[in-house]
Design an enzyme around this catalytic site. Structure first.
Site, PDB file in Angstrom:
ATOM      1  N   ASN A  75       0.827  -1.216   0.000  1.00 20.93           N
ATOM      2  CA  ASN A  75       0.000   0.000   0.000  1.00 20.93           C
ATOM      3  C   ASN A  75       0.861   1.266   0.000  1.00 20.93           C
ATOM      4  O   ASN A  75       0.358   2.354   0.219  1.00 20.93           O
ATOM      5  CB  ASN A  75      -0.929  -0.006   1.217  1.00 20.93           C
ATOM      6  N   HIS A  92       3.405   1.903   2.086  1.00 20.23           N
ATOM      7  CA  HIS A  92       3.977   2.331   3.376  1.00 20.23           C
ATOM      8  C   HIS A  92       5.499   2.206   3.385  1.00 20.23           C
ATOM      9  O   HIS A  92       6.069   1.377   2.674  1.00 20.23           O
ATOM     10  CB  HIS A  92       3.340   1.591   4.575  1.00 20.23           C
TER      11      HIS A  92
END
Ligand code: F6R
Length: 239
Positions: A135, A137
């Site tokens: 995602n 991160h």
């Protein structure tokens, strides 16, 4: 951002490992920032090989790890401390007193200040190794989180829980972690981010070609002056 694409993980491990070894040989008391997870393992294998062959010594380095789970004892088999012992620190001559970890069970505000001060007093991180989440991160700075400077306590997203719960066979995966903040990561003098496999292709595309936004935390690296992105062909697929 300098983008380099390699044929496989072993080549990435060697390329990143060579950069680290030449710094350690030039500046034996350098400060290295390490990540856990699958992506940096080939780097740790290369560093271990070089150490075993007598080509480098890590006895004077200082290390800082990016993150640690909360709600888990330091020596639990799934802690990031244990991961680093098993994959690197237990295999080389690093001085245990110079290994720095966030304490996931300490008071957030006190721990955050302690870690920022320790990094500053060490002279700052010379090379920070990073992975990237599916995602986007970096460390455990999840999408949508504010770009904070210092370490802080995060609630992990479902995407991260799905990616990492395979490692927890006896207890449920913790839902919180202490992570170095984006500001501290950006202060590193050099950053090497490693991403391999198809599952990372979308995040890699957003990091490199997308806007700089907290929705893709890794996109902030576009603003760092010395960052090398090391990819295999699968992770580079959408560029
Ligand atoms: C771990 C960390 C995480 C991982 C990321 C990718 O210290 O900070 O951001 O780098 O979740 O994990 P892997 O490499 O397992 O795909």
């Amino acid at each position: 951002m300098e983008i380099r694409v390699y044929r496989n993980e072993k080549e990435i491990g060697e390329a990143a490992g060579k950069i680290i070894c030449s710094l350690v040989n030039e500046k034996p008391d350098c400060v290295l920032g390490f990540a856990t997870g699958a992506s940096p393992v080939p780097v740790y294998e290369y560093l271990t090989e070089q150490y075993n062959e007598g080509k480098v010594s890590f006895k004077d380095i200082t290390t800082f790890n990016l993150d640690e789970y909360c709600e888990l004892p330091k020596n639990h088999k799934n802690s990031y401390y244990t991961f680093m012992q098993e994959n690197l620190f237990g295999k080389i001559d690093v001085n245990p007193e110079k290994i720095n970890f966030l304490d996931g069970n300490a008071d957030e505000a006190t721990e955050s200040k302690r870690y920022a001060r320790a990094i500053e007093e060490s002279g700052g991180i010379d090379i920070q190794i990073l992975g990237i989440g599916r995602n986007g991160h970096i460390a455990f700075n999840e999408p949508g989180a504010e770009f904070t400077d210092e370490a802080w306590k995060v609630t992990l997203t479902q995407s991260t829980i799905d990616a990492n719960s395979k490692y927890f066979d006896d207890i449920p995966m913790p839902r919180h972690a202490m992570t170095m903040g984006i500001g501290s990561i950006m202060k590193s003098k050099k950053i090497i981010l490693i991403a391999t496999g198809n599952a990372k292709a979308e995040a890699v595309k957003n990091m490199i070609n997308g806007p700089v936004t907290p929705l893709c935390p890794a996109s902030i690296l576009q603003q760092h002056k010395d960052v090398i992105i090391m990819l295999d062909e699968a992770a580079a697929n959408l560029l």
